[in-house]
Design a protein around this motif. Structure first.
Motif, PDB file in Angstrom:
ATOM      1  N   TRP A  27       0.837  -1.211   0.000  1.00  0.00           N
ATOM      2  CA  TRP A  27       0.000   0.000   0.000  1.00  0.00           C
ATOM      3  C   TRP A  27       0.870   1.259   0.000  1.00  0.00           C
ATOM      4  O   TRP A  27       0.577   2.229  -0.684  1.00  0.00           O
ATOM      5  CB  TRP A  27      -0.926   0.019   1.208  1.00  0.00           C
ATOM      6  CG  TRP A  27      -1.948  -1.073   1.253  1.00  0.00           C
ATOM      7  CD1 TRP A  27      -2.283  -1.950   0.251  1.00  0.00           C
ATOM      8  CD2 TRP A  27      -2.756  -1.422   2.371  1.00  0.00           C
ATOM      9  NE1 TRP A  27      -3.254  -2.815   0.682  1.00  0.00           N
ATOM     10  CE2 TRP A  27      -3.561  -2.514   1.981  1.00  0.00           C
ATOM     11  CE3 TRP A  27      -2.880  -0.942   3.654  1.00  0.00           C
ATOM     12  CZ2 TRP A  27      -4.481  -3.105   2.835  1.00  0.00           C
ATOM     13  CZ3 TRP A  27      -3.798  -1.530   4.515  1.00  0.00           C
ATOM     14  CH2 TRP A  27      -4.587  -2.607   4.088  1.00  0.00           C
ATOM     15  N   ILE A  28       1.935   1.221   0.797  1.00  0.00           N
ATOM     16  CA  ILE A  28       2.827   2.389   0.882  1.00  0.00           C
ATOM     17  C   ILE A  28       3.584   2.571  -0.430  1.00  0.00           C
ATOM     18  O   ILE A  28       3.688   3.685  -0.948  1.00  0.00           O
ATOM     19  CB  ILE A  28       3.783   2.248   2.078  1.00  0.00           C
ATOM     20  CG1 ILE A  28       2.978   2.179   3.382  1.00  0.00           C
ATOM     21  CG2 ILE A  28       4.779   3.401   2.117  1.00  0.00           C
ATOM     22  CD1 ILE A  28       3.765   1.690   4.578  1.00  0.00           C
ATOM     23  N   ALA A  34      12.285  -3.604  -0.830  1.00  0.00           N
ATOM     24  CA  ALA A  34      11.318  -3.033  -1.768  1.00  0.00           C
ATOM     25  C   ALA A  34      10.950  -1.603  -1.362  1.00  0.00           C
ATOM     26  O   ALA A  34      10.829  -0.722  -2.214  1.00  0.00           O
ATOM     27  CB  ALA A  34      10.070  -3.903  -1.849  1.00  0.00           C
ATOM     28  N   MET A  35      10.765  -1.356  -0.061  1.00  0.00           N
ATOM     29  CA  MET A  35      10.409  -0.019   0.407  1.00  0.00           C
ATOM     30  C   MET A  35      11.540   0.970   0.131  1.00  0.00           C
ATOM     31  O   MET A  35      11.324   2.036  -0.442  1.00  0.00           O
ATOM     32  CB  MET A  35      10.103  -0.045   1.909  1.00  0.00           C
ATOM     33  CG  MET A  35       9.812   1.326   2.502  1.00  0.00           C
ATOM     34  SD  MET A  35       8.364   2.133   1.807  1.00  0.00           S
ATOM     35  CE  MET A  35       7.125   0.947   2.247  1.00  0.00           C
ATOM     36  N   CYS A  36      12.758   0.622   0.524  1.00  0.00           N
ATOM     37  CA  CYS A  36      13.882   1.529   0.306  1.00  0.00           C
ATOM     38  C   CYS A  36      14.148   1.716  -1.187  1.00  0.00           C
ATOM     39  O   CYS A  36      14.459   2.831  -1.615  1.00  0.00           O
ATOM     40  CB  CYS A  36      15.131   1.024   1.037  1.00  0.00           C
ATOM     41  SG  CYS A  36      14.994   1.143   2.837  1.00  0.00           S
ATOM     42  N   THR A  92      14.033   5.305  -3.279  1.00  0.00           N
ATOM     43  CA  THR A  92      15.113   5.711  -4.189  1.00  0.00           C
ATOM     44  C   THR A  92      14.568   5.972  -5.594  1.00  0.00           C
ATOM     45  O   THR A  92      14.926   6.962  -6.236  1.00  0.00           O
ATOM     46  CB  THR A  92      16.214   4.635  -4.230  1.00  0.00           C
ATOM     47  OG1 THR A  92      16.758   4.503  -2.909  1.00  0.00           O
ATOM     48  CG2 THR A  92      17.308   4.988  -5.213  1.00  0.00           C
ATOM     49  N   GLN A  93      13.671   5.111  -6.068  1.00  0.00           N
ATOM     50  CA  GLN A  93      13.104   5.284  -7.408  1.00  0.00           C
ATOM     51  C   GLN A  93      12.274   6.561  -7.515  1.00  0.00           C
ATOM     52  O   GLN A  93      12.358   7.273  -8.512  1.00  0.00           O
ATOM     53  CB  GLN A  93      12.256   4.072  -7.786  1.00  0.00           C
ATOM     54  CG  GLN A  93      13.069   2.824  -8.027  1.00  0.00           C
ATOM     55  CD  GLN A  93      12.219   1.564  -8.052  1.00  0.00           C
ATOM     56  OE1 GLN A  93      10.993   1.605  -8.000  1.00  0.00           O
ATOM     57  NE2 GLN A  93      12.884   0.419  -8.105  1.00  0.00           N
ATOM     58  N   VAL A  94      11.472   6.857  -6.491  1.00  0.00           N
ATOM     59  CA  VAL A  94      10.646   8.069  -6.571  1.00  0.00           C
ATOM     60  C   VAL A  94      11.502   9.317  -6.388  1.00  0.00           C
ATOM     61  O   VAL A  94      11.181  10.377  -6.920  1.00  0.00           O
ATOM     62  CB  VAL A  94       9.431   8.054  -5.615  1.00  0.00           C
ATOM     63  CG1 VAL A  94       8.516   6.880  -5.939  1.00  0.00           C
ATOM     64  CG2 VAL A  94       9.812   8.092  -4.161  1.00  0.00           C
ATOM     65  N   LYS A  95      12.608   9.197  -5.662  1.00  0.00           N
ATOM     66  CA  LYS A  95      13.550  10.317  -5.554  1.00  0.00           C
ATOM     67  C   LYS A  95      14.075  10.681  -6.944  1.00  0.00           C
ATOM     68  O   LYS A  95      14.223  11.859  -7.267  1.00  0.00           O
ATOM     69  CB  LYS A  95      14.705   9.953  -4.623  1.00  0.00           C
ATOM     70  CG  LYS A  95      15.770  11.035  -4.529  1.00  0.00           C
ATOM     71  CD  LYS A  95      16.949  10.567  -3.696  1.00  0.00           C
ATOM     72  CE  LYS A  95      18.117  11.499  -3.852  1.00  0.00           C
ATOM     73  NZ  LYS A  95      19.357  10.929  -3.329  1.00  0.00           N
ATOM     74  N   PRO A 134      10.454   2.973   7.248  1.00  0.00           N
ATOM     75  CA  PRO A 134      11.441   3.466   6.295  1.00  0.00           C
ATOM     76  C   PRO A 134      12.489   4.394   6.908  1.00  0.00           C
ATOM     77  O   PRO A 134      13.246   5.028   6.186  1.00  0.00           O
ATOM     78  CB  PRO A 134      10.580   4.218   5.290  1.00  0.00           C
ATOM     79  CG  PRO A 134       9.463   4.766   6.113  1.00  0.00           C
ATOM     80  CD  PRO A 134       9.199   3.726   7.173  1.00  0.00           C
ATOM     81  N   ALA A 135      12.571   4.465   8.240  1.00  0.00           N
ATOM     82  CA  ALA A 135      13.466   5.431   8.888  1.00  0.00           C
ATOM     83  C   ALA A 135      14.921   5.311   8.450  1.00  0.00           C
ATOM     84  O   ALA A 135      15.618   6.313   8.359  1.00  0.00           O
ATOM     85  CB  ALA A 135      13.357   5.306  10.409  1.00  0.00           C
ATOM     86  N   TRP A 136      15.388   4.128   8.180  1.00  0.00           N
ATOM     87  CA  TRP A 136      16.799   4.016   7.820  1.00  0.00           C
ATOM     88  C   TRP A 136      17.055   3.983   6.317  1.00  0.00           C
ATOM     89  O   TRP A 136      18.188   3.890   5.879  1.00  0.00           O
ATOM     90  CB  TRP A 136      17.453   2.820   8.506  1.00  0.00           C
ATOM     91  CG  TRP A 136      17.095   1.489   7.928  1.00  0.00           C
ATOM     92  CD1 TRP A 136      16.050   0.715   8.288  1.00  0.00           C
ATOM     93  CD2 TRP A 136      17.763   0.791   6.884  1.00  0.00           C
ATOM     94  NE1 TRP A 136      16.018  -0.430   7.532  1.00  0.00           N
ATOM     95  CE2 TRP A 136      17.071  -0.408   6.663  1.00  0.00           C
ATOM     96  CE3 TRP A 136      18.879   1.052   6.098  1.00  0.00           C
ATOM     97  CZ2 TRP A 136      17.443  -1.335   5.706  1.00  0.00           C
ATOM     98  CZ3 TRP A 136      19.259   0.117   5.140  1.00  0.00           C
ATOM     99  CH2 TRP A 136      18.548  -1.063   4.951  1.00  0.00           C
ATOM    100  N   CYS A 137      16.026   4.104   5.506  1.00  0.00           N
ATOM    101  CA  CYS A 137      16.239   4.145   4.053  1.00  0.00           C
ATOM    102  C   CYS A 137      17.073   5.381   3.708  1.00  0.00           C
ATOM    103  O   CYS A 137      16.714   6.503   4.069  1.00  0.00           O
ATOM    104  CB  CYS A 137      14.903   4.198   3.317  1.00  0.00           C
ATOM    105  SG  CYS A 137      13.877   2.724   3.534  1.00  0.00           S
ATOM    106  N   SER A 138      18.163   5.183   3.034  1.00  0.00           N
ATOM    107  CA  SER A 138      19.141   6.260   2.828  1.00  0.00           C
ATOM    108  C   SER A 138      18.601   7.430   2.003  1.00  0.00           C
ATOM    109  O   SER A 138      19.082   8.548   2.148  1.00  0.00           O
ATOM    110  CB  SER A 138      20.417   5.711   2.193  1.00  0.00           C
ATOM    111  OG  SER A 138      20.137   5.153   0.926  1.00  0.00           O
ATOM    112  N   ASP A 139      17.611   7.215   1.165  1.00  0.00           N
ATOM    113  CA  ASP A 139      17.089   8.306   0.339  1.00  0.00           C
ATOM    114  C   ASP A 139      15.852   8.972   0.927  1.00  0.00           C
ATOM    115  O   ASP A 139      15.226   9.808   0.280  1.00  0.00           O
ATOM    116  CB  ASP A 139      16.812   7.818  -1.085  1.00  0.00           C
ATOM    117  CG  ASP A 139      18.110   7.636  -1.855  1.00  0.00           C
ATOM    118  OD1 ASP A 139      19.012   8.490  -1.712  1.00  0.00           O
ATOM    119  OD2 ASP A 139      18.243   6.642  -2.585  1.00  0.00           O
ATOM    120  N   ALA A 140      15.517   8.634   2.161  1.00  0.00           N
ATOM    121  CA  ALA A 140      14.446   9.325   2.879  1.00  0.00           C
ATOM    122  C   ALA A 140      15.091  10.386   3.777  1.00  0.00           C
ATOM    123  O   ALA A 140      16.234  10.235   4.201  1.00  0.00           O
ATOM    124  CB  ALA A 140      13.646   8.343   3.724  1.00  0.00           C
TER     125      ALA A 140
END
Length: 181
Positions: free
Chosen positions: A42-43, A72-74, A78-81, A103-109
């Motif tokens: 969903w996210i 997949a979330m991270c 990255t893809q939407v960035k 998603p707190a640790w995803c590098s592109d967030a």
């Protein structure tokens, strides 16, 4: 969602912090049900919707412990960035390392932790090198269900201030790069 959305809306329209022309619109993309349950699918779908519909800043005041869907979330963030969507996320409220939180640790967030009135890390706020910025968390007044208002604490209350600030920066200068922000 109502509490967080109203913080963003009020920051823009009620001149809480400082004023910029109010061309910022909120687009509700519901990714959790009434009990707070949601799925990474969903996210991810909401993030892709944002990327395909010109939404430039997404607020995610949610998260979970690492699972196989983490990649997949991270990857989606990255893809939407790459399509110029900035994802602002809450660090969580466990006074723990965010390295196992999504998603707190995803590098592109852009990950937001909470500070108190002395600008010290709030005792409950998560931390780690992937936490990018801090914002107020104490007794944030906003709307809640049933046409009511309440004060809440947490990184989810800090995150919408950063979301608003990023949207305002882009409104003032649409040519800013991700690195500038």
């Amino acid at each position: 969602g109502s509490h967080v959305s109203w913080i963003i809306w009020a920051s823009v329209n009620a001149k809480w912090i400082f004023w910029v022309d109010s061309n910022v619109s909120l687009v509700p993309l519901k990714v959790l049900d009434a009990s707070g349950y949601g799925s990474s699918y969903w996210i991810i779908s909401a993030l892709n919707y944002a990327a395909n519909n010109g939404i430039k800043v997404v607020n995610l005041s949610l998260g979970w412990d690492w699972t196989p869907s983490t990649d997949a979330m991270c990857s989606t963030i990255t893809q939407v960035k790459a399509k110029w969507v900035i994802t602002v996320v809450a660090a969580w409220n466990e006074n723990a390392d965010v390295s196992a939180k999504v998603p707190a640790w995803c590098s592109d967030a852009i990950t937001v932790w909470a500070v108190d009135s002395t600008l010290t890390k709030a005792s409950f706020s998560n931390y780690w090198t992937e936490v990018d910025v801090a914002a107020p968390w104490v007794s944030i007044y906003s709307s809640v269900l049933n046409n009511s208002y309440a004060t809440w604490n947490g990184t989810s209350m800090a995150t919408p201030f950063v979301t608003w600030l990023v949207a305002s920066m882009l409104q003032v200068n649409p040519n800013l790069t991700y690195s500038d922000i």
